[in-house]
Design an enzyme around this catalytic site. Structure first.
Site, mmCIF file in Angstrom:
data_model
loop_
_atom_site.group_PDB
_atom_site.id
_atom_site.type_symbol
_atom_site.label_atom_id
_atom_site.label_comp_id
_atom_site.label_asym_id
_atom_site.label_seq_id
_atom_site.Cartn_x
_atom_site.Cartn_y
_atom_site.Cartn_z
ATOM 1 N N LYS A 32 -17.611 38.315 13.465
ATOM 2 C CA LYS A 32 -16.575 37.286 13.533
ATOM 3 C C LYS A 32 -17.187 36.024 14.118
ATOM 4 O O LYS A 32 -17.733 36.024 15.221
ATOM 5 C CB LYS A 32 -15.394 37.719 14.415
ATOM 6 C CG LYS A 32 -14.218 36.784 14.242
ATOM 7 C CD LYS A 32 -13.160 36.911 15.314
ATOM 8 C CE LYS A 32 -13.449 36.135 16.545
ATOM 9 N NZ LYS A 32 -13.562 34.669 16.341
ATOM 10 N N GLY A 60 -20.277 35.173 24.697
ATOM 11 C CA GLY A 60 -19.175 34.233 24.914
ATOM 12 C C GLY A 60 -18.816 34.190 26.383
ATOM 13 O O GLY A 60 -19.649 34.490 27.251
ATOM 14 N N SER A 61 -17.574 33.841 26.655
ATOM 15 C CA SER A 61 -17.167 33.642 28.051
ATOM 16 C C SER A 61 -16.897 34.965 28.761
ATOM 17 O O SER A 61 -16.601 35.982 28.128
ATOM 18 C CB SER A 61 -15.895 32.792 28.078
ATOM 19 O OG SER A 61 -14.851 33.503 27.455
ATOM 20 N N GLY A 111 -15.198 38.450 27.513
ATOM 21 C CA GLY A 111 -16.012 39.660 27.683
ATOM 22 C C GLY A 111 -15.228 40.761 28.381
ATOM 23 O O GLY A 111 -15.280 41.929 27.998
ATOM 24 N N GLU A 124 -23.126 39.299 26.556
ATOM 25 C CA GLU A 124 -23.954 38.167 27.013
ATOM 26 C C GLU A 124 -22.975 37.065 27.390
ATOM 27 O O GLU A 124 -22.343 36.460 26.517
ATOM 28 C CB GLU A 124 -24.865 37.675 25.879
ATOM 29 C CG GLU A 124 -25.885 38.682 25.418
ATOM 30 C CD GLU A 124 -27.048 38.864 26.381
ATOM 31 O OE1 GLU A 124 -27.113 38.151 27.394
ATOM 32 O OE2 GLU A 124 -27.879 39.736 26.102
ATOM 33 N N CYS A 152 -25.373 28.442 27.874
ATOM 34 C CA CYS A 152 -25.018 29.407 28.916
ATOM 35 C C CYS A 152 -25.998 29.392 30.085
ATOM 36 O O CYS A 152 -25.614 29.597 31.218
ATOM 37 C CB CYS A 152 -24.959 30.801 28.322
ATOM 38 S SG CYS A 152 -26.483 31.250 27.467
ATOM 39 N N GLU A 173 -18.325 27.853 35.613
ATOM 40 C CA GLU A 173 -19.115 27.296 34.512
ATOM 41 C C GLU A 173 -18.374 26.086 33.937
ATOM 42 O O GLU A 173 -17.222 26.191 33.530
ATOM 43 C CB GLU A 173 -19.251 28.374 33.441
ATOM 44 C CG GLU A 173 -20.297 28.070 32.435
ATOM 45 C CD GLU A 173 -20.458 29.202 31.425
ATOM 46 O OE1 GLU A 173 -19.461 29.878 31.099
ATOM 47 O OE2 GLU A 173 -21.582 29.388 30.957
HETATM 48 P P1 NAD Z 1 -15.197 32.461 24.072
HETATM 49 O O1 NAD Z 1 -15.243 33.677 24.920
HETATM 50 O O2 NAD Z 1 -14.042 31.566 24.183
HETATM 51 O O3 NAD Z 1 -15.297 32.848 22.530
HETATM 52 C C1 NAD Z 1 -16.374 33.622 22.041
HETATM 53 C C2 NAD Z 1 -15.903 34.408 20.842
HETATM 54 O O4 NAD Z 1 -14.937 35.362 21.270
HETATM 55 C C3 NAD Z 1 -15.243 33.557 19.764
HETATM 56 O O5 NAD Z 1 -15.650 34.034 18.498
HETATM 57 C C4 NAD Z 1 -13.768 33.832 19.995
HETATM 58 O O6 NAD Z 1 -12.970 33.677 18.853
HETATM 59 C C5 NAD Z 1 -13.791 35.278 20.427
HETATM 60 N N1 NAD Z 1 -12.609 35.731 21.179
HETATM 61 C C6 NAD Z 1 -11.763 34.989 21.930
HETATM 62 N N2 NAD Z 1 -10.794 35.783 22.454
HETATM 63 C C7 NAD Z 1 -11.052 37.042 22.045
HETATM 64 C C8 NAD Z 1 -10.425 38.308 22.251
HETATM 65 N N3 NAD Z 1 -9.326 38.427 22.996
HETATM 66 N N4 NAD Z 1 -10.969 39.391 21.673
HETATM 67 C C9 NAD Z 1 -12.088 39.297 20.924
HETATM 68 N N5 NAD Z 1 -12.712 38.128 20.674
HETATM 69 C C10 NAD Z 1 -12.212 37.013 21.225
HETATM 70 O O7 NAD Z 1 -16.566 31.701 24.358
HETATM 71 P P2 NAD Z 1 -17.046 30.351 23.689
HETATM 72 O O8 NAD Z 1 -16.239 29.258 24.266
HETATM 73 O O9 NAD Z 1 -17.133 30.506 22.232
HETATM 74 O O10 NAD Z 1 -18.541 30.260 24.218
HETATM 75 C C11 NAD Z 1 -18.849 29.698 25.431
HETATM 76 C C12 NAD Z 1 -19.149 30.781 26.422
HETATM 77 O O11 NAD Z 1 -20.184 31.614 25.919
HETATM 78 C C13 NAD Z 1 -19.669 30.235 27.715
HETATM 79 O O12 NAD Z 1 -19.094 30.947 28.777
HETATM 80 C C14 NAD Z 1 -21.157 30.509 27.638
HETATM 81 O O13 NAD Z 1 -21.794 30.596 28.868
HETATM 82 C C15 NAD Z 1 -21.189 31.788 26.886
HETATM 83 N N6 NAD Z 1 -22.487 31.981 26.233
HETATM 84 C C16 NAD Z 1 -23.300 32.968 26.708
HETATM 85 C C17 NAD Z 1 -24.561 33.146 26.165
HETATM 86 C C18 NAD Z 1 -25.492 34.219 26.675
HETATM 87 O O14 NAD Z 1 -26.421 34.582 25.958
HETATM 88 N N7 NAD Z 1 -25.292 34.759 27.852
HETATM 89 C C19 NAD Z 1 -24.973 32.341 25.123
HETATM 90 C C20 NAD Z 1 -24.113 31.351 24.654
HETATM 91 C C21 NAD Z 1 -22.857 31.196 25.218
#
Ligand code: NAD
Length: 488
Positions: free
Chosen positions: A181, A234-235, A239, A257, A291, A388
């Site tokens: 996704k 993601g966030s 997570g 991650e 991140c 963050e």
């Molecule tokens: P996010 O968590 O808002 O979204 C990430 C993904 O999760 C998107 O595809 C979103 O649609 C999906 N999502 C949202 N709610 C969900 C749910 N309830 N169930 C399943 N999936 C869901 O994060 P973002 O804003 O896209 O990315 C930014 C974040 O990602 C920051 O916190 C950043 O630090 C982190 N990040 C981490 C790394 C790493 O390798 N550690 C790398 C890049 C980004």
């Protein structure tokens, strides 16, 4: 800020890729994409429903027996074709990311990294091997490494195809099939990859790529009983939801991650010019939407004045504007939500810290630009020092000795990346040992990583590791087979 450069890409894929076919959402639903540089709507993308998500999982499940039965080298053949197609699509991928999340085309590199990654993984399928043990009298015992079945990948928007390929390649080469996704903020490069997957001739159902928000499709995936592993970047907030959904459904394996609040520590014996340039680039790249960006810089008080002067000068020198122009080095934030969130942290930091540079937002109507922003002397317990921000905002504070700076650096729930600048090797290694962080850079900082080294977070920055040498393990079950030998 206005878009002055017309994109070369005239049309692009916006549909779901399920079972080898491009389809609209089953209910016809779409979500809009607006340019973060202008605020103007420019595309509608299919939003996967629960039925679409289930169909993609079912397609992956049906494709699994034949795909997992292939020789690894045969699976690798598709990888090599896909790598070549991604290289050829560099300009288009760069433009699609510039359009949807504002990344300057001049800073786009993911096509090269993902192509190289696919070429690497194409040769690694034969590494999936078990062990033997003769240590139980009367037995020859072995382990088998086997794919799980259907793997789910949920990716963010900041460097989308890096995560798409980083998760799919090791999962697929070990015989799993996948459903990805994309992020609702930046789905176009993932949709483009789907067209390349089709061109590369992957069997239908082996890779399914859907688009949509966390609600509905992300949530359906994380609760799905037929997905056996879910790899998420993601966030932390999301997570945690995914981890809880896995626990409530089939206890699927979860690789997370997540975010960071990465410290960089500069000792008096450091190469100050190098430390300035690298720490500045770390927080500047991708408009701070990284991140592992070093968002907190701790400088020894004896060199603080010089470091801050140089940093301030260098950080201010950006070429902000249309991300489609090759001369632009500083693009907008990904969307209005990110923009407003960063602004609220800046307002809060202004009340408690000393603003030394930036905090000059665009008016929000014509693009979501935030200039490089530097705060000094922000109290350690202030929210902008703890959470963050995910924008071009950095805090520089000072320290007197090692113990003090270790305590400050570690006083966070995050632990993704830490950096130490010193010429004293013993001090560097002492620090590396004490810092609570998945990666420590010595005389370098993020985004410096190594392809063959594990990447991931301590504490709330994640669970598990990814990287060329460790990712195969994430997608292989271990089965113990106990073989009793008859006496002669
Ligand atoms: P996010 O968590 O808002 O979204 C990430 C993904 O999760 C998107 O595809 C979103 O649609 C999906 N999502 C949202 N709610 C969900 C749910 N309830 N169930 C399943 N999936 C869901 O994060 P973002 O804003 O896209 O990315 C930014 C974040 O990602 C920051 O916190 C950043 O630090 C982190 N990040 C981490 C790394 C790493 O390798 N550690 C790398 C890049 C980004």
């Amino acid at each position: 800020m206005s878009i002055s450069q017309q994109p070369k890409v005239k049309s692009f894929e916006t549909r779901l890729f399920i079972n080898g076919k491009f389809v609209e959402a089953s209910d016809g639903g779409t979500f809009d994409l607006s340019s973060p540089a202008t605020g103007e709507k420019f595309a509608s993308v299919s939003e996967a429903t629960e039925a679409d998500t289930n169909a993609a999982v079912a397609a992956a499940k049906a494709a699994f027996p034949a795909w997992s039965a292939l020789a690894p080298s045969d699976r690798g053949t598709y990888f090599k074709k896909l790598a070549q197609l991604i290289r050829e699509s560099h300009d288009e991928l760069a433009e699609l990311e510039a359009l949807s999340m504002g990344r300057p085309v001049s800073m786009y590199f993911e096509s090269f990294v993902t192509a190289e990654s696919l070429e690497h993984y194409a040769e690694t399928g034969y590494d999936a091997q078990g062990t033997t043990s003769l240590n139980t009298p009367g037995f020859v015992n072995i382990t088998m490494r086997q794919p799980y079945g259907v793997v789910g990948a949920i990716i963010p928007w900041n460097v989308p195809i890096l995560f798409l390929i980083g998760k799919c390649a090791p999962a697929l080469i070990t015989g799993n099939t996948v459903i990805v996704k994309s992020s609702e903020k930046a789905p176009l490069t993932s949709a483009k990859i789907a067209t390349l997957v089709e061109k590369a001739g992957f069997p239908p159902g082996v890779i399914n790529i859907i688009h949509g928000h966390g609600q509905v499709s992300g949530n359906v995936m994380s609760h799905h009983m037929d997905i056996r592993v879910i790899s998420f970047t993601g966030s932390g907030r999301t997570g945690r939801l995914i981890q809880a959904a896995a626990a409530k459904s089939n206890l699927k394996n979860v690789i997370l991650e997540l975010g960071g609040k990465s410290p960089a520590i500069i000792f008096p014996d450091a190469n100050i010019e190098k430390a300035v340039e690298q720490t500045k680039s770390s927080i500047h790249f991708n408009s701070g939407q990284v991140c592992m960006a070093n968002t907190r810089i701790y400088v020894h008080e004896s060199i603080a004045q010089k470091f801050i002067e140089l940093f301030q000068k260098s950080f201010a020198q950006v070429n902000s504007g249309d991300p489609l122009l090759p001369t632009t080095t500083h693009g907008p934030q990904a969307d209005e939500i990110q923009y407003k969130q960063i602004q609220s942290y800046i307002e809060e930091a202004k009340k408690v810290g000393k603003l030394a540079l930036g905090a000059e937002p665009s008016d929000g109507k014509n693009g979501f630009f935030i200039s490089p922003t530097l705060f000094l002397e922000t109290p350690e317990n202030a929210r902008p020092m703890k959470e963050e921000i995910f924008g071009p905002v950095v805090h520089i504070n000072t320290f007197r000795d090692e113990d003090e700076v270790v305590a400050k650096a570690n006083d966070t729930e995050y632990g993704l990346y830490a950096a130490v600048y010193t010429k004293d090797i013993s001090r560097a290694l002492r620090m590396a040992k004490k810092l609570e962080s998945g990666s420590v850079g010595v005389n370098c900082t993020s985004p410096t990583t190594a392809k063959d080294m594990p990447f991931g977070g301590y504490k709330a920055s994640g669970i598990g590791r990814e990287g060329w040498t460790v990712s195969l393990d994430n997608y292989l079950e271990t089965k113990t087979v106990l073989i009793s030998i008859d006496d002669e």
